[in-house]
Design a protein around this motif. Structure first.
Motif, PDB file in Angstrom:
ATOM      1  N   HIS A 136      14.122 -44.234 116.621  1.00 46.46           N
ATOM      2  CA  HIS A 136      13.987 -45.012 115.382  1.00 46.46           C
ATOM      3  C   HIS A 136      14.529 -46.439 115.540  1.00 46.46           C
ATOM      4  CE1 HIS A 136      13.463 -45.656 111.092  1.00 46.46           C
ATOM      5  NE2 HIS A 136      14.636 -46.278 111.119  1.00 46.46           N
ATOM      6  N   GLU A 137      15.744 -46.565 116.015  1.00 50.81           N
ATOM      7  CA  GLU A 137      16.363 -47.905 116.129  1.00 50.81           C
ATOM      8  C   GLU A 137      15.586 -48.810 117.076  1.00 50.81           C
ATOM      9  OE1 GLU A 137      18.654 -49.443 114.282  1.00 50.81           O
ATOM     10  OE2 GLU A 137      18.537 -47.610 113.082  1.00 50.81           O
ATOM     11  N   GLY A 138      15.134 -48.256 118.200  1.00 49.74           N
ATOM     12  CA  GLY A 138      14.340 -49.055 119.145  1.00 49.74           C
ATOM     13  C   GLY A 138      13.025 -49.501 118.540  1.00 49.74           C
ATOM     14  N   LEU A 139      12.411 -48.628 117.738  1.00 47.45           N
ATOM     15  CA  LEU A 139      11.161 -48.991 117.080  1.00 47.45           C
ATOM     16  C   LEU A 139      11.390 -50.075 116.023  1.00 47.45           C
ATOM     17  CD1 LEU A 139       9.596 -45.427 116.803  1.00 47.45           C
ATOM     18  CD2 LEU A 139       8.865 -47.271 118.333  1.00 47.45           C
TER      19      LEU A 139
ATOM     20  N   GLY B 167       3.418 -41.685 125.833  1.00 47.58           N
ATOM     21  CA  GLY B 167       3.793 -41.260 124.489  1.00 47.58           C
ATOM     22  C   GLY B 167       4.663 -42.245 123.734  1.00 47.58           C
ATOM     23  N   VAL B 168       5.792 -42.624 124.297  1.00 52.05           N
ATOM     24  CA  VAL B 168       6.712 -43.535 123.609  1.00 52.05           C
ATOM     25  C   VAL B 168       6.132 -44.946 123.574  1.00 52.05           C
ATOM     26  CG1 VAL B 168       9.020 -44.562 123.655  1.00 52.05           C
ATOM     27  CG2 VAL B 168       8.729 -42.122 124.126  1.00 52.05           C
ATOM     28  N   VAL B 169       5.462 -45.343 124.633  1.00 53.82           N
ATOM     29  CA  VAL B 169       4.802 -46.662 124.653  1.00 53.82           C
ATOM     30  C   VAL B 169       3.788 -46.740 123.517  1.00 53.82           C
ATOM     31  CG1 VAL B 169       3.311 -48.187 126.013  1.00 53.82           C
ATOM     32  CG2 VAL B 169       5.164 -46.922 127.130  1.00 53.82           C
ATOM     33  N   TRP B 170       3.079 -45.658 123.286  1.00 53.71           N
ATOM     34  CA  TRP B 170       2.088 -45.598 122.208  1.00 53.71           C
ATOM     35  C   TRP B 170       2.773 -45.737 120.843  1.00 53.71           C
ATOM     36  CZ3 TRP B 170       1.497 -41.300 118.809  1.00 53.71           C
ATOM     37  CH2 TRP B 170       0.385 -41.369 117.980  1.00 53.71           C
ATOM     38  N   LEU B 171       3.908 -45.063 120.644  1.00 51.49           N
ATOM     39  CA  LEU B 171       4.651 -45.202 119.384  1.00 51.49           C
ATOM     40  C   LEU B 171       5.066 -46.659 119.165  1.00 51.49           C
ATOM     41  CD1 LEU B 171       7.019 -42.076 119.472  1.00 51.49           C
ATOM     42  CD2 LEU B 171       4.999 -42.398 118.031  1.00 51.49           C
ATOM     43  N   ARG B 172       5.542 -47.299 120.220  1.00 49.51           N
ATOM     44  CA  ARG B 172       5.939 -48.705 120.119  1.00 49.51           C
ATOM     45  C   ARG B 172       4.743 -49.581 119.756  1.00 49.51           C
ATOM     46  NH1 ARG B 172       9.131 -50.747 125.069  1.00 49.51           N
ATOM     47  NH2 ARG B 172       9.691 -52.344 123.538  1.00 49.51           N
ATOM     48  N   ARG B 173       3.597 -49.285 120.343  1.00 49.50           N
ATOM     49  CA  ARG B 173       2.379 -50.055 120.041  1.00 49.50           C
ATOM     50  C   ARG B 173       1.958 -49.859 118.588  1.00 49.50           C
ATOM     51  NH1 ARG B 173      -0.838 -48.435 124.131  1.00 49.50           N
ATOM     52  NH2 ARG B 173      -1.855 -46.889 122.842  1.00 49.50           N
ATOM     53  N   LEU B 174       2.077 -48.631 118.083  1.00 53.72           N
ATOM     54  CA  LEU B 174       1.750 -48.385 116.670  1.00 53.72           C
ATOM     55  C   LEU B 174       2.594 -49.272 115.753  1.00 53.72           C
ATOM     56  CD1 LEU B 174       1.562 -44.470 116.461  1.00 53.72           C
ATOM     57  CD2 LEU B 174      -0.345 -46.071 116.270  1.00 53.72           C
ATOM     58  N   VAL B 175       3.893 -49.316 116.032  1.00 54.96           N
ATOM     59  CA  VAL B 175       4.817 -50.095 115.206  1.00 54.96           C
ATOM     60  C   VAL B 175       4.512 -51.587 115.329  1.00 54.96           C
ATOM     61  CG1 VAL B 175       7.246 -50.784 115.016  1.00 54.96           C
ATOM     62  CG2 VAL B 175       6.638 -48.365 115.121  1.00 54.96           C
ATOM     63  N   LYS B 176       4.324 -52.057 116.535  1.00 52.33           N
ATOM     64  CA  LYS B 176       4.039 -53.480 116.730  1.00 52.33           C
ATOM     65  C   LYS B 176       2.710 -53.874 116.087  1.00 52.33           C
ATOM     66  CE  LYS B 176       6.808 -54.309 120.845  1.00 52.33           C
ATOM     67  NZ  LYS B 176       6.808 -54.809 122.224  1.00 52.33           N
ATOM     68  N   SER B 177       1.725 -53.001 116.155  1.00 54.59           N
ATOM     69  CA  SER B 177       0.428 -53.290 115.516  1.00 54.59           C
ATOM     70  C   SER B 177       0.566 -53.359 114.008  1.00 54.59           C
ATOM     71  CB  SER B 177      -0.599 -52.223 115.889  1.00 54.59           C
ATOM     72  OG  SER B 177      -0.896 -52.291 117.257  1.00 54.59           O
ATOM     73  N   ALA B 178       1.324 -52.426 113.429  1.00 58.91           N
ATOM     74  CA  ALA B 178       1.528 -52.442 111.972  1.00 58.91           C
ATOM     75  C   ALA B 178       2.287 -53.696 111.554  1.00 58.91           C
ATOM     76  CB  ALA B 178       2.281 -51.187 111.529  1.00 58.91           C
ATOM     77  N   ALA B 179       3.286 -54.093 112.343  1.00 56.90           N
ATOM     78  CA  ALA B 179       4.039 -55.311 112.035  1.00 56.90           C
ATOM     79  C   ALA B 179       3.147 -56.540 112.181  1.00 56.90           C
ATOM     80  CB  ALA B 179       5.258 -55.421 112.947  1.00 56.90           C
ATOM     81  N   ALA B 180       2.316 -56.570 113.195  1.00 54.03           N
ATOM     82  CA  ALA B 180       1.396 -57.698 113.390  1.00 54.03           C
ATOM     83  C   ALA B 180       0.414 -57.814 112.232  1.00 54.03           C
ATOM     84  CB  ALA B 180       0.656 -57.546 114.714  1.00 54.03           C
ATOM     85  N   GLU B 181       0.008 -56.685 111.666  1.00 55.72           N
ATOM     86  CA  GLU B 181      -0.897 -56.712 110.524  1.00 55.72           C
ATOM     87  C   GLU B 181      -0.213 -57.378 109.324  1.00 55.72           C
ATOM     88  OE1 GLU B 181      -4.174 -56.554 108.265  1.00 55.72           O
ATOM     89  OE2 GLU B 181      -4.047 -56.153 110.425  1.00 55.72           O
ATOM     90  N   ILE B 182       1.058 -57.135 109.129  1.00 57.48           N
ATOM     91  CA  ILE B 182       1.811 -57.798 108.063  1.00 57.48           C
ATOM     92  C   ILE B 182       1.849 -59.290 108.301  1.00 57.48           C
ATOM     93  CG2 ILE B 182       4.116 -58.060 107.058  1.00 57.48           C
ATOM     94  CD1 ILE B 182       4.485 -55.024 107.517  1.00 57.48           C
TER      95      ILE B 182
END
Length: 183
Positions: free
Chosen positions: A117-120, A161-176
């Motif tokens: 969580h914290e890393g994301l 797996g974890v790289v994909w989770l990080r990409r999900l978060v970064k993509s959602a943040a980029a959309e904002i």
């Protein structure tokens, strides 16, 4: 009788599969998934006709038929008895944990959240800006909610797996950021 040359063939990827008929002493080695490759387009004989090589439309080898299995190692023929591996068999432990979490395993979800969580949140802050930590927390919380709801399917790639989770978060943040909501 002259000594036979043996050809060792052992699985190297998830599409490798062998069928074997011991009575006829015939074996077929599938090197790729025929559904993906489009199947055999043409065949070429080799080794005095004792081997048939199947090629796809692009002349790539998709399978090999051995008309005399005495040319194969016993270890190779033993592969015919094994069930075909599942894609999950090629994932590492963390990838299987991410997959399990996406498929509804509550324990896997909790462990991932505690560990990552914290890393994301830091990843989301990299995109949104350090001063936007509450927004980053919201982005990560939204990703966890969608994951728990079963909306995601991770890539079936070892180590992703974890790289994909990080990409999900970064993509959602980029959309904002694209919508003008940050920085």
């Amino acid at each position: 009788m002259p000594a036979m040359n043996h050809f060792p063939l052992l699985p190297s990827d998830r599409h490798f599969r062998i069928t074997h008929d011991p009575k006829l002493r015939v074996a077929y080695v599938y090197l790729v998934d025929r559904r993906v490759s489009g199947g055999s387009h043409r065949s070429v004989q080799a080794l005095d006709g004792s081997v048939i090589i199947d090629l796809d439309k692009a002349d790539r080898v998709v399978g090999i038929e051995f008309l005399d299995t005495r040319r194969l190692h016993p270890e190779t023929l033993a592969e015919a008895e094994k069930p075909a591996p599942e894609p999950e068999d090629f994932l590492d432990e963390k990838d299987r944990q991410v997959l399990a979490a996406c498929l509804g395993d509550r324990h896997a979800q909790q462990v991932l959240c505690l560990e990552h969580h914290e890393g994301l949140v830091r990843d989301a802050c990299e995109v949104l800006g350090k001063h936007r930590k509450p927004d980053a927390e919201d982005v990560v919380a939204g990703m966890w909610e969608r994951l728990v709801a079963g909306e995601y399917r991770p890539p079936m790639i070892r180590g992703a797996g974890v790289v994909w989770l990080r990409r999900l978060v970064k993509s959602a943040a980029a959309e904002i950021v694209r919508r003008g909501g940050a920085r």
